[in-house]
Design a protein around this motif. Sequence first.
Motif, PDB file in Angstrom:
ATOM      1  N   ASN A   8     -28.287  20.748   3.070  1.00 21.21           N
ATOM      2  CA  ASN A   8     -28.623  21.812   2.132  1.00 21.21           C
ATOM      3  C   ASN A   8     -27.436  22.739   1.911  1.00 21.21           C
ATOM      4  OD1 ASN A   8     -31.231  20.933   1.725  1.00 21.21           O
ATOM      5  ND2 ASN A   8     -32.103  22.209   3.329  1.00 21.21           N
ATOM      6  N   ASP A   9     -26.690  23.034   2.989  1.00 22.38           N
ATOM      7  CA  ASP A   9     -25.514  23.886   2.857  1.00 22.38           C
ATOM      8  C   ASP A   9     -24.440  23.207   2.011  1.00 22.38           C
ATOM      9  OD1 ASP A   9     -26.667  25.853   4.361  1.00 22.38           O
ATOM     10  OD2 ASP A   9     -25.635  25.319   6.230  1.00 22.38           O
ATOM     11  N   PHE A  10     -24.293  21.889   2.207  1.00 19.29           N
ATOM     12  CA  PHE A  10     -23.331  21.127   1.413  1.00 19.29           C
ATOM     13  C   PHE A  10     -23.676  21.256  -0.072  1.00 19.29           C
ATOM     14  CE2 PHE A  10     -21.892  17.261  -0.709  1.00 19.29           C
ATOM     15  CZ  PHE A  10     -20.590  17.129  -0.254  1.00 19.29           C
ATOM     16  N   GLU A  11     -24.949  21.080  -0.406  1.00 18.71           N
ATOM     17  CA  GLU A  11     -25.374  21.182  -1.803  1.00 18.71           C
ATOM     18  C   GLU A  11     -25.160  22.593  -2.336  1.00 18.71           C
ATOM     19  OE1 GLU A  11     -29.442  20.710  -4.431  1.00 18.71           O
ATOM     20  OE2 GLU A  11     -29.100  19.304  -2.773  1.00 18.71           O
ATOM     21  N   LYS A  12     -25.420  23.601  -1.509  1.00 19.19           N
ATOM     22  CA  LYS A  12     -25.179  24.982  -1.932  1.00 19.19           C
ATOM     23  C   LYS A  12     -23.709  25.196  -2.273  1.00 19.19           C
ATOM     24  CE  LYS A  12     -28.951  27.022   0.783  1.00 19.19           C
ATOM     25  NZ  LYS A  12     -29.289  27.823   1.996  1.00 19.19           N
ATOM     26  N   GLY A  13     -22.828  24.579  -1.466  1.00 22.38           N
ATOM     27  CA  GLY A  13     -21.398  24.692  -1.743  1.00 22.38           C
ATOM     28  C   GLY A  13     -21.028  24.034  -3.059  1.00 22.38           C
ATOM     29  N   VAL A  14     -21.635  22.868  -3.335  1.00 24.13           N
ATOM     30  CA  VAL A  14     -21.388  22.184  -4.608  1.00 24.13           C
ATOM     31  C   VAL A  14     -21.853  23.052  -5.767  1.00 24.13           C
ATOM     32  CG1 VAL A  14     -22.028  20.200  -6.040  1.00 24.13           C
ATOM     33  CG2 VAL A  14     -21.513  19.865  -3.608  1.00 24.13           C
ATOM     34  N   ILE A  15     -23.055  23.624  -5.645  1.00 24.18           N
ATOM     35  CA  ILE A  15     -23.605  24.475  -6.698  1.00 24.18           C
ATOM     36  C   ILE A  15     -22.716  25.702  -6.924  1.00 24.18           C
ATOM     37  CG2 ILE A  15     -25.517  26.026  -7.280  1.00 24.18           C
ATOM     38  CD1 ILE A  15     -26.187  23.116  -7.771  1.00 24.18           C
ATOM     39  N   TYR A  16     -22.222  26.268  -5.831  1.00 22.19           N
ATOM     40  CA  TYR A  16     -21.344  27.439  -5.962  1.00 22.19           C
ATOM     41  C   TYR A  16     -20.061  27.060  -6.700  1.00 22.19           C
ATOM     42  CZ  TYR A  16     -18.766  31.667  -4.924  1.00 22.19           C
ATOM     43  OH  TYR A  16     -18.030  32.833  -5.042  1.00 22.19           O
ATOM     44  N   PHE A  17     -19.537  25.864  -6.436  1.00 16.66           N
ATOM     45  CA  PHE A  17     -18.349  25.406  -7.164  1.00 16.66           C
ATOM     46  C   PHE A  17     -18.664  25.293  -8.652  1.00 16.66           C
ATOM     47  CE2 PHE A  17     -15.979  22.020  -9.219  1.00 16.66           C
ATOM     48  CZ  PHE A  17     -14.667  22.418  -8.985  1.00 16.66           C
ATOM     49  N   MET A  18     -19.788  24.634  -8.985  1.00 16.02           N
ATOM     50  CA  MET A  18     -20.161  24.474 -10.386  1.00 16.02           C
ATOM     51  C   MET A  18     -20.325  25.839 -11.057  1.00 16.02           C
ATOM     52  SD  MET A  18     -20.334  21.196 -11.003  1.00 16.02           S
ATOM     53  CE  MET A  18     -20.503  19.628 -10.113  1.00 16.02           C
ATOM     54  N   ASP A  19     -20.962  26.760 -10.347  1.00 16.67           N
ATOM     55  CA  ASP A  19     -21.213  28.092 -10.884  1.00 16.67           C
ATOM     56  C   ASP A  19     -19.895  28.814 -11.165  1.00 16.67           C
ATOM     57  OD1 ASP A  19     -23.203  30.163 -11.532  1.00 16.67           O
ATOM     58  OD2 ASP A  19     -22.268  31.263  -9.884  1.00 16.67           O
ATOM     59  N   SER A  20     -18.919  28.616 -10.278  1.00 17.57           N
ATOM     60  CA  SER A  20     -17.650  29.325 -10.395  1.00 17.57           C
ATOM     61  C   SER A  20     -16.694  28.655 -11.381  1.00 17.57           C
ATOM     62  CB  SER A  20     -16.967  29.414  -9.016  1.00 17.57           C
ATOM     63  OG  SER A  20     -17.807  30.032  -8.073  1.00 17.57           O
ATOM     64  N   TYR A  21     -16.808  27.344 -11.528  1.00 22.97           N
ATOM     65  CA  TYR A  21     -15.812  26.593 -12.301  1.00 22.97           C
ATOM     66  C   TYR A  21     -16.242  26.320 -13.741  1.00 22.97           C
ATOM     67  CZ  TYR A  21     -12.125  23.191 -13.243  1.00 22.97           C
ATOM     68  OH  TYR A  21     -11.056  22.547 -13.764  1.00 22.97           O
ATOM     69  N   VAL A  22     -17.480  25.836 -13.893  1.00 26.13           N
ATOM     70  CA  VAL A  22     -17.923  25.363 -15.211  1.00 26.13           C
ATOM     71  C   VAL A  22     -18.013  26.543 -16.188  1.00 26.13           C
ATOM     72  CG1 VAL A  22     -19.800  24.267 -16.497  1.00 26.13           C
ATOM     73  CG2 VAL A  22     -19.159  23.414 -14.239  1.00 26.13           C
ATOM     74  N   GLY A  23     -17.414  26.333 -17.352  1.00 26.05           N
ATOM     75  CA  GLY A  23     -17.430  27.360 -18.383  1.00 26.05           C
ATOM     76  C   GLY A  23     -16.261  28.307 -18.312  1.00 26.05           C
ATOM     77  N   LYS A  24     -15.557  28.282 -17.171  1.00 26.05           N
ATOM     78  CA  LYS A  24     -14.420  29.181 -17.006  1.00 26.05           C
ATOM     79  C   LYS A  24     -13.106  28.402 -16.945  1.00 26.05           C
ATOM     80  CE  LYS A  24     -17.488  32.209 -14.384  1.00 26.05           C
ATOM     81  NZ  LYS A  24     -17.827  32.751 -13.053  1.00 26.05           N
TER      82      LYS A  24
END
Length: 345
Positions: free
Chosen positions: A305-321
Amino acid sequence: MSNTPANSVSLSVDPKANLLSEFFESHEDFPHLGSSGYQGFTIGGPALLAFFEWIEASAEADKIDHVIFLDQNFFRIYNYYFEKKNATNLNSNNFKFSFLKCDANQLFIAGLTEVNFSANADYFIDRMKTESFEDLFEDIGVNMPASYVLKDFGLLKGSSFSASELQRAEAFLQAWRSRILDKARSQRRNLLRQLLSIGIQEGQRVGVVDFGSDGSLLNSIEIFNKEILNLELFGYSFVLNDSSLVKKRASYLRISGLLDRNNASTEVIRDLEKIIPFLEDMSKSAESSKCLSVGRLVFNIDSINDFEKGVIYFMDSYVGKYNFRSTSRRVFEFTGPLIDYIRRI
């Protein structure tokens, strides 16, 4: 030394224009995610971003109507990625995408018919070398035969089989084939209902996202495809190996990989294959709280679950920017952290 074969398209980039380095330098203060979350942020996120962008580009080139995911975790991450793109007006997809609740065993069983049953008996025989009848029959969803039935064939419950016993086991399978084929017909009807419910229509061009490396999922789907909707199928794998089996399947299946023999060395492909069991089993572990191991590392449900949270945080920070600059020519830059990580464990 480059891992790219001499006869492949170059995916090298100018190190001075490294997008990931630029991104991570501006995110040195990201919240503490724990070791598994950090791996998701720095390793899993970039690799999945490259995979998702490649799937979209491939689907557009193949004029795909619908992309289906067979893994709920990765479908959820892709959906998040898609929504982030949508919020920044970066989406240009002309295809629908959905999750199909069906595992590899169910797909295989759905493809069994009277015509191909004997040709596919090796699937059962290979599993009987390491599994008991109980585990095998439970996995494929077929009622376990009574003890006296097995005894008539000289077989016992609760153990795998020696070479001599495997011959008797194969004889039993042929005798029990009608029960297995009943399950296959039931599974085909179930899959047809699912496909129709998510909007798949007869004759459509459908992309299948596969985290395996040999096209086995697409092969199973293709077997029963002609029986139901006559779809034009395309397989999209994260990594596709260069084995003789894949070469044979490529003669009748449309399969490709983000990383395959066209752009990656055999060494890179073999390294990436090491993590495929982890990727394929993430959903099962999330449902059953099992532990998974990759090399010397052991992941429990919390770390997944923590691994997935890290992936989501990357997507949140990277995508669109940052991803207004495509990763399509930077595949090794974005999968490099994963490759390097696998080589260290």
